[in-house]
Design a protein around this motif. Sequence first.
Motif, PDB file in Angstrom:
ATOM      1  N   VAL A  48      20.026  54.345  69.157  1.00  0.00           N
ATOM      2  CA  VAL A  48      19.787  53.130  69.925  1.00  0.00           C
ATOM      3  C   VAL A  48      20.463  52.000  69.155  1.00  0.00           C
ATOM      4  O   VAL A  48      20.646  52.080  67.945  1.00  0.00           O
ATOM      5  N   ASP A  49      20.850  50.967  69.867  1.00  0.00           N
ATOM      6  CA  ASP A  49      21.511  49.833  69.225  1.00  0.00           C
ATOM      7  C   ASP A  49      20.474  48.821  68.740  1.00  0.00           C
ATOM      8  O   ASP A  49      19.407  48.683  69.330  1.00  0.00           O
ATOM      9  N   ASP A  50      20.804  48.116  67.681  1.00  0.00           N
ATOM     10  CA  ASP A  50      19.957  47.036  67.195  1.00  0.00           C
ATOM     11  C   ASP A  50      20.316  45.771  67.976  1.00  0.00           C
ATOM     12  O   ASP A  50      20.832  44.798  67.442  1.00  0.00           O
ATOM     13  N   ALA A  51      20.076  45.841  69.286  1.00  0.00           N
ATOM     14  CA  ALA A  51      20.418  44.754  70.200  1.00  0.00           C
ATOM     15  C   ALA A  51      19.530  44.870  71.428  1.00  0.00           C
ATOM     16  O   ALA A  51      19.002  45.931  71.728  1.00  0.00           O
ATOM     17  N   GLU A  52      19.379  43.755  72.145  1.00  0.00           N
ATOM     18  CA  GLU A  52      18.633  43.801  73.400  1.00  0.00           C
ATOM     19  C   GLU A  52      19.548  44.293  74.533  1.00  0.00           C
ATOM     20  O   GLU A  52      19.106  45.002  75.432  1.00  0.00           O
ATOM     21  N   ARG A  62      13.576  53.801  75.223  1.00  0.00           N
ATOM     22  CA  ARG A  62      12.373  54.042  74.421  1.00  0.00           C
ATOM     23  C   ARG A  62      12.036  52.846  73.545  1.00  0.00           C
ATOM     24  O   ARG A  62      12.917  52.141  73.063  1.00  0.00           O
ATOM     25  N   CYS A  63      10.730  52.676  73.292  1.00  0.00           N
ATOM     26  CA  CYS A  63      10.261  51.715  72.297  1.00  0.00           C
ATOM     27  C   CYS A  63      10.394  52.377  70.923  1.00  0.00           C
ATOM     28  O   CYS A  63      10.711  53.565  70.823  1.00  0.00           O
ATOM     29  N   ASP A  64      10.125  51.624  69.866  1.00  0.00           N
ATOM     30  CA  ASP A  64      10.242  52.162  68.506  1.00  0.00           C
ATOM     31  C   ASP A  64       9.355  53.387  68.295  1.00  0.00           C
ATOM     32  O   ASP A  64       9.733  54.332  67.613  1.00  0.00           O
ATOM     33  N   LYS A  65       8.168  53.369  68.888  1.00  0.00           N
ATOM     34  CA  LYS A  65       7.209  54.465  68.720  1.00  0.00           C
ATOM     35  C   LYS A  65       7.728  55.776  69.315  1.00  0.00           C
ATOM     36  O   LYS A  65       7.437  56.850  68.806  1.00  0.00           O
ATOM     37  N   ARG A  69      40.942  56.519  71.474  1.00  0.00           N
ATOM     38  CA  ARG A  69      40.068  55.690  72.297  1.00  0.00           C
ATOM     39  C   ARG A  69      39.657  54.469  71.491  1.00  0.00           C
ATOM     40  O   ARG A  69      39.192  54.581  70.361  1.00  0.00           O
ATOM     41  N   ILE A  70      39.815  53.297  72.087  1.00  0.00           N
ATOM     42  CA  ILE A  70      39.433  52.048  71.434  1.00  0.00           C
ATOM     43  C   ILE A  70      38.445  51.333  72.355  1.00  0.00           C
ATOM     44  O   ILE A  70      38.717  51.167  73.541  1.00  0.00           O
ATOM     45  N   ASN A  71      37.308  50.942  71.790  1.00  0.00           N
ATOM     46  CA  ASN A  71      36.296  50.235  72.554  1.00  0.00           C
ATOM     47  C   ASN A  71      35.920  48.957  71.835  1.00  0.00           C
ATOM     48  O   ASN A  71      35.914  48.894  70.610  1.00  0.00           O
ATOM     49  N   MET A  72      35.598  47.946  72.619  1.00  0.00           N
ATOM     50  CA  MET A  72      35.055  46.703  72.086  1.00  0.00           C
ATOM     51  C   MET A  72      33.567  46.698  72.437  1.00  0.00           C
ATOM     52  O   MET A  72      33.198  46.868  73.597  1.00  0.00           O
ATOM     53  N   LEU A  73      32.728  46.533  71.424  1.00  0.00           N
ATOM     54  CA  LEU A  73      31.288  46.498  71.640  1.00  0.00           C
ATOM     55  C   LEU A  73      30.767  45.098  71.361  1.00  0.00           C
ATOM     56  O   LEU A  73      31.095  44.501  70.329  1.00  0.00           O
ATOM     57  N   LEU A  74      29.963  44.600  72.276  1.00  0.00           N
ATOM     58  CA  LEU A  74      29.318  43.305  72.100  1.00  0.00           C
ATOM     59  C   LEU A  74      27.817  43.551  72.125  1.00  0.00           C
ATOM     60  O   LEU A  74      27.273  44.008  73.134  1.00  0.00           O
ATOM     61  N   TRP A  75      27.166  43.318  70.987  1.00  0.00           N
ATOM     62  CA  TRP A  75      25.724  43.502  70.883  1.00  0.00           C
ATOM     63  C   TRP A  75      25.070  42.134  71.025  1.00  0.00           C
ATOM     64  O   TRP A  75      25.350  41.225  70.239  1.00  0.00           O
ATOM     65  N   CYS A  76      24.210  41.993  72.010  1.00  0.00           N
ATOM     66  CA  CYS A  76      23.532  40.726  72.278  1.00  0.00           C
ATOM     67  C   CYS A  76      22.085  40.833  71.812  1.00  0.00           C
ATOM     68  O   CYS A  76      21.362  41.739  72.226  1.00  0.00           O
ATOM     69  N   ARG A  77      21.694  39.906  70.964  1.00  0.00           N
ATOM     70  CA  ARG A  77      20.346  39.902  70.397  1.00  0.00           C
ATOM     71  C   ARG A  77      19.617  38.639  70.804  1.00  0.00           C
ATOM     72  O   ARG A  77      20.227  37.587  70.939  1.00  0.00           O
ATOM     73  N   SER A  78      18.299  38.758  70.945  1.00  0.00           N
ATOM     74  CA  SER A  78      17.466  37.623  71.317  1.00  0.00           C
ATOM     75  C   SER A  78      16.378  37.420  70.270  1.00  0.00           C
ATOM     76  O   SER A  78      15.488  38.261  70.132  1.00  0.00           O
ATOM     77  N   SER A  79      16.445  36.305  69.559  1.00  0.00           N
ATOM     78  CA  SER A  79      15.421  36.031  68.552  1.00  0.00           C
ATOM     79  C   SER A  79      14.066  35.799  69.228  1.00  0.00           C
ATOM     80  O   SER A  79      13.027  36.178  68.683  1.00  0.00           O
ATOM     81  N   LEU A  80      14.040  35.233  70.424  1.00  0.00           N
ATOM     82  CA  LEU A  80      12.784  35.018  71.143  1.00  0.00           C
ATOM     83  C   LEU A  80      12.152  36.359  71.519  1.00  0.00           C
ATOM     84  O   LEU A  80      10.959  36.570  71.298  1.00  0.00           O
ATOM     85  N   PHE A  81      12.947  37.280  72.061  1.00  0.00           N
ATOM     86  CA  PHE A  81      12.432  38.603  72.415  1.00  0.00           C
ATOM     87  C   PHE A  81      11.887  39.314  71.182  1.00  0.00           C
ATOM     88  O   PHE A  81      10.817  39.911  71.209  1.00  0.00           O
ATOM     89  N   LYS A 100       8.058  40.505  70.573  1.00  0.00           N
ATOM     90  CA  LYS A 100       7.806  41.929  70.390  1.00  0.00           C
ATOM     91  C   LYS A 100       6.822  42.198  69.248  1.00  0.00           C
ATOM     92  O   LYS A 100       6.109  43.188  69.264  1.00  0.00           O
ATOM     93  N   LYS A 101       6.763  41.287  68.276  1.00  0.00           N
ATOM     94  CA  LYS A 101       5.831  41.443  67.153  1.00  0.00           C
ATOM     95  C   LYS A 101       4.383  41.465  67.633  1.00  0.00           C
ATOM     96  O   LYS A 101       3.525  42.072  67.004  1.00  0.00           O
ATOM     97  N   TYR A 102       4.111  40.787  68.747  1.00  0.00           N
ATOM     98  CA  TYR A 102       2.743  40.646  69.241  1.00  0.00           C
ATOM     99  C   TYR A 102       2.447  41.552  70.431  1.00  0.00           C
ATOM    100  O   TYR A 102       1.319  41.643  70.868  1.00  0.00           O
TER     101      TYR A 102
END
Length: 143
Positions: free
Chosen positions: A17-21, A43-46, A86-98, A102-104
């Motif tokens: 899984v990616d470390d991105a939303e 999947r969630c982390d669990k 094969r060449i791919n460009m990956l853009l990982w989008c992260r949300s600090s609010l999400f 998620k902590k709660y």
Amino acid sequence: MLHFLSHCSSRDAGFHVDDAEVTLNVCLGIDFFGGDLFFRGIRCDKHVNTETQPEEILDYSHVPGQAVLHRGRHRHGARPTTSGHRINMLLWCRSSLFREMKKYQKDFSSWCGECQREKKERQSQSVAATKLAFFKAGGGSNT
């Protein structure tokens, strides 16, 4: 975060899984074979390492100039490129609010495939137990 990923004939991106939303995967390669993506459920982390259900199996063949947009928590991988480059460009989008929210959050049943399956199983067991108790109490007779 912008990341360029090049897959040569001997490399593959294992199941992860990616470390991105959200992830955007753009195929830039022109002359290659193989390197298909495979997706196996969100999947969630669990539950990240739980078994894949048949309805969660999705395979995708890259098309140069086209992109795939998917949730970062969607378990996936790339098969080896069998020829060419094969060449791919990956853009990982992260949300600090999400990530802060998620902590709660303890219940991920709204988006985790395994949480959904477990919730349906608990509901089914509860309905079955209620029906059994109802019939044992005589509620199922026609008298």
